[in-house]
Write an enzyme that holds these catalytic residues in place. Structure first.
Site, PDB file in Angstrom:
ATOM      1  N   HIS A  29      42.527  48.428  13.174  1.00  0.00           N
ATOM      2  CA  HIS A  29      43.550  47.585  12.946  1.00  0.00           C
ATOM      3  C   HIS A  29      44.193  47.552  11.601  1.00  0.00           C
ATOM      4  CE1 HIS A  29      42.623  44.877  16.623  1.00  0.00           C
ATOM      5  NE2 HIS A  29      41.621  45.705  16.673  1.00  0.00           N
ATOM      6  N   ASP A 136      48.361  39.976  13.290  1.00  0.00           N
ATOM      7  CA  ASP A 136      47.615  40.744  14.025  1.00  0.00           C
ATOM      8  C   ASP A 136      47.429  39.827  15.533  1.00  0.00           C
ATOM      9  OD1 ASP A 136      45.262  42.220  15.644  1.00  0.00           O
ATOM     10  OD2 ASP A 136      44.559  43.010  14.006  1.00  0.00           O
ATOM     11  N   ALA A 380      34.658  61.618   8.986  1.00  0.00           N
ATOM     12  CA  ALA A 380      35.500  63.114   8.614  1.00  0.00           C
ATOM     13  C   ALA A 380      36.973  62.333   8.358  1.00  0.00           C
ATOM     14  CB  ALA A 380      35.798  63.555   9.723  1.00  0.00           C
ATOM     15  N   GLN A 382      39.726  62.295   9.830  1.00  0.00           N
ATOM     16  CA  GLN A 382      40.086  62.733  11.167  1.00  0.00           C
ATOM     17  C   GLN A 382      41.576  63.334  11.393  1.00  0.00           C
ATOM     18  OE1 GLN A 382      38.356  60.502  14.499  1.00  0.00           O
ATOM     19  NE2 GLN A 382      40.255  59.901  15.358  1.00  0.00           N
ATOM     20  N   TRP A 400      42.881  53.365  20.230  1.00  0.00           N
ATOM     21  CA  TRP A 400      44.237  53.580  20.289  1.00  0.00           C
ATOM     22  C   TRP A 400      44.591  54.818  19.053  1.00  0.00           C
ATOM     23  CZ3 TRP A 400      47.328  54.939  23.863  1.00  0.00           C
ATOM     24  CH2 TRP A 400      48.366  54.815  23.632  1.00  0.00           C
ATOM     25  N   ASN A 401      44.145  54.509  18.130  1.00  0.00           N
ATOM     26  CA  ASN A 401      44.420  55.128  16.815  1.00  0.00           C
ATOM     27  C   ASN A 401      44.101  56.710  17.086  1.00  0.00           C
ATOM     28  OD1 ASN A 401      45.474  53.322  14.780  1.00  0.00           O
ATOM     29  ND2 ASN A 401      43.550  52.371  15.159  1.00  0.00           N
ATOM     30  N   GLN A 422      39.520  50.776  25.387  1.00  0.00           N
ATOM     31  CA  GLN A 422      39.431  52.318  25.652  1.00  0.00           C
ATOM     32  C   GLN A 422      39.424  52.615  27.169  1.00  0.00           C
ATOM     33  OE1 GLN A 422      35.637  52.325  23.451  1.00  0.00           O
ATOM     34  NE2 GLN A 422      36.781  51.514  21.473  1.00  0.00           N
TER      35      GLN A 422
HETATM   36  N1  UDP Z   1      38.486  57.915  11.576  1.00  0.00           N
HETATM   37  C1  UDP Z   1      38.215  58.539  10.536  1.00  0.00           C
HETATM   38  N2  UDP Z   1      37.286  59.422  10.407  1.00  0.00           N
HETATM   39  C2  UDP Z   1      36.194  59.383  11.338  1.00  0.00           C
HETATM   40  C3  UDP Z   1      36.186  58.502  12.501  1.00  0.00           C
HETATM   41  C4  UDP Z   1      37.461  57.937  12.661  1.00  0.00           C
HETATM   42  O1  UDP Z   1      39.141  58.775   9.714  1.00  0.00           O
HETATM   43  O2  UDP Z   1      35.197  60.116  11.095  1.00  0.00           O
HETATM   44  C5  UDP Z   1      39.566  56.985  11.792  1.00  0.00           C
HETATM   45  C6  UDP Z   1      40.340  57.501  12.988  1.00  0.00           C
HETATM   46  O3  UDP Z   1      41.380  58.351  12.389  1.00  0.00           O
HETATM   47  C7  UDP Z   1      41.196  56.285  13.570  1.00  0.00           C
HETATM   48  C8  UDP Z   1      40.270  55.242  13.116  1.00  0.00           C
HETATM   49  O4  UDP Z   1      39.201  55.638  12.338  1.00  0.00           O
HETATM   50  O5  UDP Z   1      42.210  56.150  12.738  1.00  0.00           O
HETATM   51  C9  UDP Z   1      39.618  54.639  14.478  1.00  0.00           C
HETATM   52  O6  UDP Z   1      40.359  53.910  15.075  1.00  0.00           O
HETATM   53  P1  UDP Z   1      40.251  53.714  16.662  1.00  0.00           P
HETATM   54  O7  UDP Z   1      41.683  52.953  17.059  1.00  0.00           O
HETATM   55  O8  UDP Z   1      40.605  55.045  17.232  1.00  0.00           O
HETATM   56  O9  UDP Z   1      39.097  53.426  16.965  1.00  0.00           O
HETATM   57  P2  UDP Z   1      38.062  52.004  16.447  1.00  0.00           P
HETATM   58  O10 UDP Z   1      37.267  52.528  15.283  1.00  0.00           O
HETATM   59  O11 UDP Z   1      38.930  50.857  16.336  1.00  0.00           O
HETATM   60  O12 UDP Z   1      37.388  51.919  17.752  1.00  0.00           O
END
Ligand code: UDP
Length: 502
Positions: A29, A136, A380, A382, A400-401, A422
């Site tokens: 978020h 939000d 990481a 990502q 979703w990200n 998801q």
């Molecule tokens: N992310 C990251 N490194 C990692 C794992 C996740 O930077 O090793 C970031 C990813 O790029 C995304 C966010 O964490 O922007 C995760 O958001 P998402 O909506 O996919 O899942 P949530 O964590 O909310 O379940």
């Protein structure tokens, strides 16, 4: 479709507009709402980003925001409020509901105080008063109530897919008609035929996980909270969604029957990069076009490892910032990865494996297979990983990200969803957009091994065709003239119009 132009005030000075952005205190978020905050600041609006103390501390510690924001956006400030938990609370993925309950019950008074306090927000009158809240939507009632009380316009931002938002919004109808609740495990493959915009697509198992018998815990009220908060967005003046028209058009047209001002601005990370590179061509700005909003310490050693791998040879594996697994699931996935004989980069957060047996012994064949072909990190970078030429696939939890980041990078997915939005995201990835496969509700090394080979070898060409096509549509949406790009301009005009009381 692009939104109609806002009805007002195209000439209003951006500088006299001040938006307060208030995310739910969770990585996904905060990440998306910070991208939006930067987009508004790039357009010269005053922005206050209100975070929980804990999230703010982690952001300032692990991202580049502490230096980047003041250097780039003089009208951007951070403010914080407590989440009501003691400092030593772990706030780990498995404690998310507890943390959110504490935050929501704690923050209303503080949010009100911040909004009515001249000293806090006008900083010796150098800033105009806040004239719009972007809250939000997961905390929909909180900002809607405050907006009503203070006579302040509120816009809701939903960080989930449009499809999930619409499914959540439609749940009451299905309970009223008797199509829900789900009647046990044997009912999971029943299709909800008349879910508008996604007819004959969504099975009970693809619905938000709170609809499942196993998660319908009336004591913490997750399902009723989800339904209630989603309906609260009807009280907002407008809705922002991190998606784009070419991706979720049919569902968006149904959403707009109930939410006429629904602005699609995504994929926000690509949108921000697009605007930053445009701004750097017209000014002397040197800002990097990959911004990081991370709450975890990034281990960049994986980029060096990726550099040494052949093109399109690596499966990237990450389950986001909240999902947790048992040791048994960890071992099953690990066997699948090693047995596939493909290279893999796996993010295992320090809080990801839970349960009494979280730290057991690891079979020697897994250690050897990983030494030969694998690499593991705690967190990481990502977006950069997905853009790396060595990466051929993404095993994801379908947050979703992550889904949007994979779409933009043109990387096909193996979806292994856990909860929330998801389940429905993975259904769209596999059955609508054809960008990968859905391993929902299965934790089996053989199934995973086969899927990896299908994704990276046998059906690779087919997937590449769809991923290239949708990646191009995503980039088109965020370039000048694209739907998300134009919708942001319209949203900004709309925000300006609210400062004139329209
Ligand atoms: N992310 C990251 N490194 C990692 C794992 C996740 O930077 O090793 C970031 C990813 O790029 C995304 C966010 O964490 O922007 C995760 O958001 P998402 O909506 O996919 O899942 P949530 O964590 O909310 O379940």
């Amino acid at each position: 479709m692009q939104m109609e132009k806002a009805e007002a005030n195209p000439g209003g000075a951006a500088a006299s507009n001040h938006v307060l952005i208030f995310p739910c205190p969770l990585q996904g978020h905060v990440n998306a709402m910070l991208k939006l905050a930067e987009l508004l600041a790039l357009s010269d609006l005053h922005v206050t980003f209100l975070n929980s103390d804990y999230i703010h501390y982690r952001l300032m510690t692990f991202s580049d925001l502490q230096t980047r924001i003041p250097a780039t956006y003089p009208k951007f400030q951070f403010k914080t409020i407590s989440d009501g938990l003691p400092p030593q609370h772990p706030r780990s993925g498995d404690k998310t509901i507890e943390m959110l309950n504490s935050f929501t019950s704690h923050c209303k008074t503080h949010l009100r105080e911040i909004l009515v306090s001249d000293d806090v927000l006008s900083e010796n009158c150098k800033k105009p008063r806040v004239n719009c809240i972007i809250g939000d939507g997961m905390l929909g009632s909180l900002t809607a109530d405050i907006g009503d009380e203070l006579g302040m316009p509120v816009i809701h931002f939903r960080t989930i897919s449009a499809s999930c938002f619409w499914a959540n919004f439609s749940l009451p109808k299905f309970y009223e008609s008797g199509q829900l609740p789900i009647r046990g495990e044997e009912d999971m493959d029943r299709i909800l035929g008349d879910l508008e915009g996604m007819e004959n697509l969504v099975r009970c198992r693809d619905l938000p996980s709170f609809c499942r018998e196993s998660e319908r815990d009336e004591s913490n009220g997750s399902l009723s909270t989800l339904i209630f908060e989603t309906q609260q967005s009807l009280r907002a003046r407008a809705l922002i969604l991190n998606t784009f028209e070419d991706l979720e058009g049919p569902v968006l047209s149904h959403i707009r029957l109930r939410f006429p001002k629904a602005y699609t601005l995504g994929p926000l990370h690509a949108h921000l990069n697009s605007r930053i590179s445009k701004a750097s061509k017209t000014t002397s700005s040197k800002q990097s076009s990959t911004t990081t909003n991370t709450l975890w310490e990034v281990d960049r050693s994986c980029m060096t490892w990726l550099d040494a791998q052949p093109p399109k040879s690596v499966l990237y594996v990450s389950f986001g910032s909240i999902a947790w697994i048992s040791r048994q699931q960890l071992l099953e996935i690990w066997h699948g990865l090693v047995n596939s004989n493909k290279r893999f980069l796996w993010v295992i957060r320090p809080d990801m494996v839970v349960g009494k047996d979280a730290d057991g012994d690891t079979p020697v064949e897994l250690l050897e297979g990983t030494k030969e072909r694998g690499f593991m990190v705690g967190w990481a970078p990502q977006e950069e990983v997905l853009a790396h030429q060595a990466v051929a696939g993404f095993m994801t939890h379908s947050g979703w990200n992550s889904t949007l980041e994979s779409i933009v990078a043109g990387v096909p997915m193996i979806c292994w969803p856990f909860f929330g939005d998801q389940q429905i995201n993975s259904r769209f990835v596999s059955h609508v957009w054809k960008l990968g496969m859905d391993m929902k509700d299965v934790s089996d090394r053989k199934v995973l091994e086969k899927m990896i080979n299908d994704l990276m070898v046998d059906n690779r060409e087919e997937f590449t065709k769809s991923t290239d096509e949708i990646a191009n549509l995503a980039m088109k949406a965020v370039r000048e003239g694209g739907s998300s790009y134009s919708n942001l301009d319209t949203l900004i005009e709309y925000i300006k119009s609210t400062s004139e009381g329209k």
